[in-house]
Design a protein around this motif. Structure first.
Motif, short mmCIF file in Angstrom:
data_model
loop_
_atom_site.label_atom_id
_atom_site.label_comp_id
_atom_site.label_asym_id
_atom_site.label_seq_id
_atom_site.Cartn_x
_atom_site.Cartn_y
_atom_site.Cartn_z
N PRO A 1 -5.75 -15.19 -9.76
CA PRO A 1 -5.11 -13.89 -10.01
C PRO A 1 -5.93 -12.73 -9.44
CG PRO A 1 -6.25 -14.64 -11.99
CD PRO A 1 -6.40 -15.74 -10.98
N VAL A 2 -5.23 -11.62 -9.17
CA VAL A 2 -5.85 -10.39 -8.70
C VAL A 2 -5.36 -9.24 -9.59
CG1 VAL A 2 -6.02 -11.23 -6.31
CG2 VAL A 2 -4.02 -9.88 -7.01
N PRO A 3 -6.06 -8.09 -9.58
CA PRO A 3 -5.65 -6.97 -10.43
C PRO A 3 -4.33 -6.36 -10.00
CG PRO A 3 -7.94 -6.74 -9.71
CD PRO A 3 -7.34 -7.82 -8.89
N GLY A 4 -3.74 -5.58 -10.91
CA GLY A 4 -2.51 -4.86 -10.61
C GLY A 4 -2.74 -3.59 -9.83
N ALA A 5 -1.81 -2.65 -9.91
CA ALA A 5 -1.87 -1.42 -9.12
C ALA A 5 -3.16 -0.65 -9.38
CB ALA A 5 -0.65 -0.54 -9.44
N ARG A 6 -3.89 -0.35 -8.31
CA ARG A 6 -5.19 0.33 -8.42
C ARG A 6 -5.34 1.37 -7.33
NH1 ARG A 6 -4.86 -2.19 -12.35
NH2 ARG A 6 -6.38 -3.47 -13.47
N VAL A 7 -6.02 2.47 -7.66
CA VAL A 7 -6.35 3.48 -6.66
C VAL A 7 -7.40 2.91 -5.72
CG1 VAL A 7 -7.37 5.76 -6.28
CG2 VAL A 7 -5.80 5.39 -8.21
N VAL A 8 -7.18 3.10 -4.42
CA VAL A 8 -8.12 2.66 -3.39
C VAL A 8 -8.97 3.83 -2.98
CG1 VAL A 8 -8.37 1.67 -1.09
CG2 VAL A 8 -6.52 0.88 -2.59
N ASP A 9 -10.28 3.71 -3.04
CA ASP A 9 -11.18 4.82 -2.67
C ASP A 9 -11.03 5.13 -1.19
OD1 ASP A 9 -12.12 5.02 -5.21
OD2 ASP A 9 -13.81 3.66 -4.87
N VAL B 1 1.29 4.96 -10.33
CA VAL B 1 -0.16 5.19 -10.41
C VAL B 1 -0.59 6.29 -9.45
CG1 VAL B 1 -2.44 4.15 -10.05
CG2 VAL B 1 -0.65 2.87 -11.23
N ALA B 2 -0.04 6.26 -8.23
CA ALA B 2 -0.42 7.25 -7.22
C ALA B 2 0.01 8.67 -7.63
CB ALA B 2 0.19 6.88 -5.87
N CYS B 3 1.24 8.79 -8.09
CA CYS B 3 1.74 10.12 -8.48
C CYS B 3 1.05 10.63 -9.74
CB CYS B 3 3.25 10.08 -8.66
SG CYS B 3 4.17 9.83 -7.12
N ASP B 4 0.76 9.72 -10.67
CA ASP B 4 0.02 10.11 -11.87
C ASP B 4 -1.34 10.69 -11.49
OD1 ASP B 4 -0.80 10.13 -14.70
OD2 ASP B 4 -2.04 8.42 -14.13
N ASP C 1 0.85 -1.20 0.00
CA ASP C 1 0.00 0.00 0.00
C ASP C 1 0.88 1.24 0.00
OD1 ASP C 1 -3.01 -0.70 0.40
OD2 ASP C 1 -1.95 -2.09 1.71
N VAL C 2 0.66 2.09 -0.99
CA VAL C 2 1.45 3.32 -1.13
C VAL C 2 0.51 4.52 -1.05
CG1 VAL C 2 2.91 4.68 -2.66
CG2 VAL C 2 3.23 2.20 -2.51
N HIS C 3 0.80 5.41 -0.10
CA HIS C 3 0.06 6.67 0.04
C HIS C 3 0.97 7.80 -0.45
CE1 HIS C 3 -3.26 5.11 2.64
NE2 HIS C 3 -2.35 4.17 2.86
N ALA C 4 0.48 8.57 -1.41
CA ALA C 4 1.25 9.69 -1.96
C ALA C 4 0.58 11.00 -1.57
CB ALA C 4 1.32 9.57 -3.48
N SER C 5 1.34 11.90 -0.98
CA SER C 5 0.78 13.19 -0.57
C SER C 5 1.70 14.32 -1.05
CB SER C 5 0.62 13.25 0.95
OG SER C 5 1.83 12.92 1.60
N PRO C 6 1.11 15.51 -1.31
CA PRO C 6 1.91 16.63 -1.83
C PRO C 6 3.05 17.00 -0.89
CG PRO C 6 -0.44 17.09 -2.00
CD PRO C 6 -0.31 15.87 -1.16
N SER C 7 4.17 17.41 -1.48
CA SER C 7 5.35 17.78 -0.70
C SER C 7 6.22 18.69 -1.55
CB SER C 7 6.13 16.53 -0.29
OG SER C 7 7.31 16.87 0.39
N ALA D 1 8.69 7.84 -8.76
CA ALA D 1 8.09 9.17 -8.62
C ALA D 1 8.93 10.23 -9.33
CB ALA D 1 7.93 9.51 -7.14
N LYS D 2 10.24 10.17 -9.14
CA LYS D 2 11.12 11.16 -9.77
C LYS D 2 11.13 11.00 -11.29
CE LYS D 2 14.22 11.93 -5.83
NZ LYS D 2 15.62 11.90 -5.34
N LEU D 3 11.09 9.76 -11.76
CA LEU D 3 11.08 9.53 -13.21
C LEU D 3 9.81 10.08 -13.83
CD1 LEU D 3 12.31 8.21 -15.74
CD2 LEU D 3 11.17 6.07 -15.07
N LEU D 4 8.67 9.83 -13.19
CA LEU D 4 7.40 10.34 -13.72
C LEU D 4 7.40 11.86 -13.76
CD1 LEU D 4 4.49 9.82 -14.70
CD2 LEU D 4 3.78 9.86 -12.29
N ALA D 5 7.90 12.49 -12.69
CA ALA D 5 7.96 13.95 -12.66
C ALA D 5 8.85 14.49 -13.77
CB ALA D 5 8.47 14.42 -11.29
#
Length: 301
Positions: free
Chosen positions: A293-301, A111-114, A38-44, A72-76
């Protein structure tokens, strides 16, 4: 943004010769299973990272060696975003356990940073960045069941009907993936490898794909294989004992997951998996029941 990404099992892993780019050619089948990062991304203002989890995280780097931070740095950089991000990672996948936990972190961070930055790069753009970060990252992005070729990053979805139940035995001290490949190369050079693939004919056997398509664990069990298992067992003799115990206690078959040391036992269904997990725990093993099987990276509501 909160994103969840799964760990994986290599249902089949054929390793070819060392390529000019330093990677080995692979023919593998990935299956994403219900053990998550689980990855939580917040502004910084800058880029920072915090890691906790249900598994030992003492060996997880908090600098640019961390795949999630690099993602994250690569996407930015690729999208012109000037904002930073703080990543809070909660790990459920064993560290250096052969289940792609670091790759799942990277996929989740992309996915989170996008979503956080609204880059609009799209799924194809995310896949291309994932492939640049590591061979297992694209699969963690997509999940399900897939055939991987090239370095493992060229993915073709594989039809897998129904549900497959697995019992994982966590292996404690992690194994280095590059070292396991070097060990395999050494075994092959001396003729001692248990692997018998013709390296020039590297491909996933039709029988593996047919078993997945049928949804039958009984059909899949006899055709599972991992070329890296010989190297992992050479480093950790206890793995061989775990594999024997799991089958003796009722698993259809057992296999080293990826480069190890996690072992994955395929079971006949949820009840059989639950019973095997309990018996392994009673014998002192750190065992978990997961499914795929289960899905890949997904946003959690």
């Amino acid at each position: 943004m909160h994103v969840r990404a799964p760990g994986k099992i290599n249902v089949y892993l054929g390793v070819g010769a060392l390529r000019g780019d330093g990677y080995h050619s692979l023919a593998t089948v990935f299956q994403a299973v219900s053990l998550y990062e689980d990855v939580h991304a917040s502004p910084s203002d800058g880029f920072s990272l915090e890691v906790s989890g249900e598994v030992d995280v003492s060996g997880v780097p908090l600098d640019d060696r961390n795949l999630a931070l690099r993602a994250a740095k690569l996407l930015a950089a690729e999208t012109g975003v000037r904002d930073g991000v703080h990543l809070d990672i909660r790990k459920g996948v064993p560290v250096a356990g052969g289940m792609g936990g670091g790759s799942a972190d990277a996929a989740a961070a992309l996915v989170a940073c996008d979503a956080l930055w609204g880059t609009g790069i799209g799924s194809r753009g995310l896949h291309e960045l994932a492939a640049r970060l590591g061979a297992d990252v694209p699969f963690a992005l997509h999940g399900g069941t897939a055939v991987g070729t090239g370095r493992g990053d060229v993915l073709t979805p594989a039809l897998a009907r129904g549900r497959f139940d697995w019992v994982l035995v966590l292996g404690g001290r992690g194994l280095s993936t590059p070292e396991m490949y070097r060990r395999l190369d050494g075994l092959r050079a001396h003729g001692d490898s248990l692997a018998d693939d013709a390296l020039e004919l590297l491909e996933v056997p039709v029988a593996v794909l047919q078993a997945l398509r049928s949804g039958s664990a009984e059909e899949l069990a006899p055709v599972m294989m991992n070329d890296l298992e010989a190297a992992a067992v050479l480093d950790r003799a206890d793995i061989e004992l775990v594999l024997a115990d799991g089958v003796r206690m009722g698993a259809l078959t057992g296999i080293v997951s990826g480069s190890g040391p996690t072992t994955a036992f395929l079971c006949g269904g949820p009840e059989a998996a639950g019973a095997l997990r309990d018996e392994l725990r009673a014998s002192g093993r750190d065992a978990l029941h997961v499914h795929g099987p289960v899905p890949g990276a997904r946003v959690v509501d």
